[in-house]
Design a protein around this motif. Structure first.
Motif, PDB file in Angstrom:
ATOM      1  N   LYS A  54       0.827  -1.212   0.000  1.00 20.64           N
ATOM      2  CA  LYS A  54       0.000   0.000   0.000  1.00 20.64           C
ATOM      3  C   LYS A  54       0.860   1.260   0.000  1.00 20.64           C
ATOM      4  CE  LYS A  54      -3.983  -1.944   2.453  1.00 20.64           C
ATOM      5  NZ  LYS A  54      -4.740  -1.885   3.719  1.00 20.64           N
ATOM      6  N   SER A 109      -3.605   3.307  -9.691  1.00 19.49           N
ATOM      7  CA  SER A 109      -4.567   3.755  -8.688  1.00 19.49           C
ATOM      8  C   SER A 109      -5.140   5.134  -9.008  1.00 19.49           C
ATOM      9  CB  SER A 109      -3.937   3.761  -7.292  1.00 19.49           C
ATOM     10  OG  SER A 109      -2.930   4.735  -7.204  1.00 19.49           O
ATOM     11  N   ASN A 110      -4.448   5.898  -9.843  1.00 20.70           N
ATOM     12  CA  ASN A 110      -4.948   7.215 -10.242  1.00 20.70           C
ATOM     13  C   ASN A 110      -5.866   7.159 -11.466  1.00 20.70           C
ATOM     14  OD1 ASN A 110      -3.668   8.567  -8.157  1.00 20.70           O
ATOM     15  ND2 ASN A 110      -1.829   8.944  -9.351  1.00 20.70           N
ATOM     16  N   VAL A 134       1.994   1.186  -9.916  1.00 18.82           N
ATOM     17  CA  VAL A 134       0.823   1.099  -9.060  1.00 18.82           C
ATOM     18  C   VAL A 134       0.204   2.458  -8.762  1.00 18.82           C
ATOM     19  CG1 VAL A 134       1.377  -1.136  -8.027  1.00 18.82           C
ATOM     20  CG2 VAL A 134       2.156   0.939  -6.918  1.00 18.82           C
ATOM     21  N   SER A 180       1.677   2.302  -3.332  1.00 17.52           N
ATOM     22  CA  SER A 180       0.566   2.664  -4.217  1.00 17.52           C
ATOM     23  C   SER A 180      -0.137   3.961  -3.824  1.00 17.52           C
ATOM     24  CB  SER A 180      -0.457   1.524  -4.263  1.00 17.52           C
ATOM     25  OG  SER A 180      -1.086   1.385  -3.005  1.00 17.52           O
ATOM     26  N   LYS A 181       0.228   4.563  -2.707  1.00 23.99           N
ATOM     27  CA  LYS A 181      -0.488   5.749  -2.229  1.00 23.99           C
ATOM     28  C   LYS A 181       0.363   7.001  -2.338  1.00 23.99           C
ATOM     29  CE  LYS A 181      -3.909   3.155  -0.924  1.00 23.99           C
ATOM     30  NZ  LYS A 181      -5.091   3.049  -1.735  1.00 23.99           N
TER      31      LYS A 181
END
Length: 151
Positions: free
Chosen positions: A39, A149-150, A145, A42-43
């Motif tokens: 995570k 995710s965007n 990633v 990916s953030k």
């Protein structure tokens, strides 16, 4: 009848409890800490800071587990050190790529010391991937990633 019903309580002795405890740590490493690290890659922004806080909470558990010990099992590297060893190697790259501070001497002195000691073990050094290769793979993974995710 499941395997746990078949074998629990069959006079297995001390080793059963020790083995199941170690297995629970393996599951925790996979389900909790590994998932959090994925995570992290990916953030971005506020979400990244929230994930960082979650990672630090989990890493502090490992720090407490190491209290007063050189390795998770005592004086030499063992099973749990192997299970958590990726943390020692990956965390500096993760911090570099994301700009986060996850493990430091102040907040997690035991984990920070263990990371350095573990990475100096001869057989560990022999099996680690080259740093430049890991860095470039992790940078590419993060780019992929975050883009996914965007979208």
């Amino acid at each position: 009848m499941g395997w746990e019903e078949k074998w629990v309580g069959r006079g297995t002795g001390w080793w059963w409890g020790r083995a199941t405890t170690r297995w629970r740590w393996v599951v925790a490493a996979r389900m909790e800490i590994w998932t959090i690290y994925v995570k992290i890659f990916s953030k971005t922004g506020f979400e990244l800071e929230n994930i960082r806080n979650e990672a630090v909470e989990n890493l502090k558990i490992l720090d407490k587990l190491l209290d007063g010990k050189k390795f998770f099992g005592g004086e030499c590297a063992g099973f749990l050190d192997i299970v958590f060893g990726w943390i020692a190697y990956w965390t500096p790259f993760c911090e570099e790529i994301t700009g986060l501070n996850l493990i430091d001497k102040t907040s997690m002195p035991n984990l920070e010391a263990w990371s350095k000691i573990f990475l100096e073990v001869s057989w560990v050094k022999e099996i680690l991937p080259p740093p430049d290769k890991l860095r470039s793979n992790l940078q590419a993974f993060r780019k992929h990633v975050v883009a996914a995710s965007n979208s």
